[in-house]
Design an enzyme around this catalytic site. Structure first.
Site: not given
Ligand SMILES: NC(=O)c1ccc[n+]([C@@H]2O[C@H](COP(=O)([O-])OP(=O)(O)OC[C@H]3O[C@@H](n4cnc5c(N)ncnc54)[C@H](O)[C@@H]3O)[C@@H](O)[C@H]2O)c1
Length: 229
Positions: A14, A41, A67, A122, A135, A139, A165
């Protein structure tokens, strides 16, 4: 946490070092193994360094879960109000980041002719959620990338699948989702309750396993039956 509980050696990556160390400590507290690796990333150099560290430490990478994304920090707004810089940043981290990570880690899988790549997309893309244009577009790109990568990597024994998800509650508050929106989301589900990370673990675990050896290029919506593909 699920991989570590299954006895796998986990590398948690991360950009936020503090949060990362918290995850590593939580895993270690339950007797699991976790190497925390701060990396961006979206940076070719940072990703190459991380892949080098994994190679040096373990000499292999069996499963890659793409992720990391810009998600919970996004403020929902109509597309006309999206600044170009924010559009570019979301596309860069969510799309280019997935590409850079896969390009750096696939060679470690090819070496052993076995690998599992799980790209987190997503369900917001399937339902065409409004006010998130960068976004949802990013996705959708992840699903496209998943299909083409599946074709390019199949002969190396590597499968590539996407997890989609639904709106998932995590420890991060989502200030732009109102309680009314949340109630509506739940009402649209076949299984009418909140979704949590634990609802995603089973599919990820299956996609990382030998049981999914003949499953590739696919998209798995896990949202309690809100959207159907
Ligand atoms: N929570 C939801 O409702 C949901 C729904 C569908 C999909 N998703 C997907 O699931 C995954 C996780 O979602 P989440 O809710 O934990 O989101 P979040 O925003 O809470 O977490 C994302 C993580 O990615 C890290 N990140 C961001 N930019 C980065 C970079 N350049 N390099 C390395 N790390 C980086 C952030 O520090 C964070 O820890 C994501 O891909 C999101 O799009 C989430």
């Amino acid at each position: 946490m699920r991989f570590a509980a299954g006895g796998h050696r986990v590398v948690a990556m991360d950009i936020q070092e503090d949060a990362l160390n918290g995850v590593a400590e939580a895993i270690k507290a339950t007797g699991g193994q976790c190497v925390p690796l701060a990396a961006d990333v979206g940076s070719e150099a940072s990703v190459a360094q991380a892949a080098g560290r994994v190679d040096q430490t373990f000499g292999r990478c069996d499963v890659l879960v793409n992720n990391a994304a810009i998600f919970s920090t996004i403020k929902m707004r109509p597309f006309e109000q999206l600044p170009l810089e924010e559009w570019m940043r979301v596309m860069h981290v969510n799309v280019t980041g997935t590409f850079l990570m896969t390009r750096a880690f696939a060679p470690l899988m090819k070496r052993h002719r076995w690998g599992r790549i799980i790209n987190v997309s997503s369900a917001a893309f399937v339902m065409g959620r409004p006010n998130y244009l960068h976004y949802t577009t990013s996705k959708a790109a992840v699903v496209g990338m998943t299909r083409s990568l599946a074709r390019e990597l199949g002969s190396d024994g590597i499968t590539v699948n996407a997890l989609l998800p639904g709106a998932t509650d995590t420890e991060i508050p989502r200030e732009t989702v109102t309680p009314e929106q949340k109630r509506q989301q739940i009402a649209m589900r076949c299984i009418q309750r909140e979704e949590g990370p634990q609802d995603l673990e089973g599919v990820v675990s299956f996609l990382a396993s030998e049981d999914s050896a003949f499953v590739t290029g696919q998209s798995f919506v896990v949202d309690g039956g809100y959207c159907f593909l």
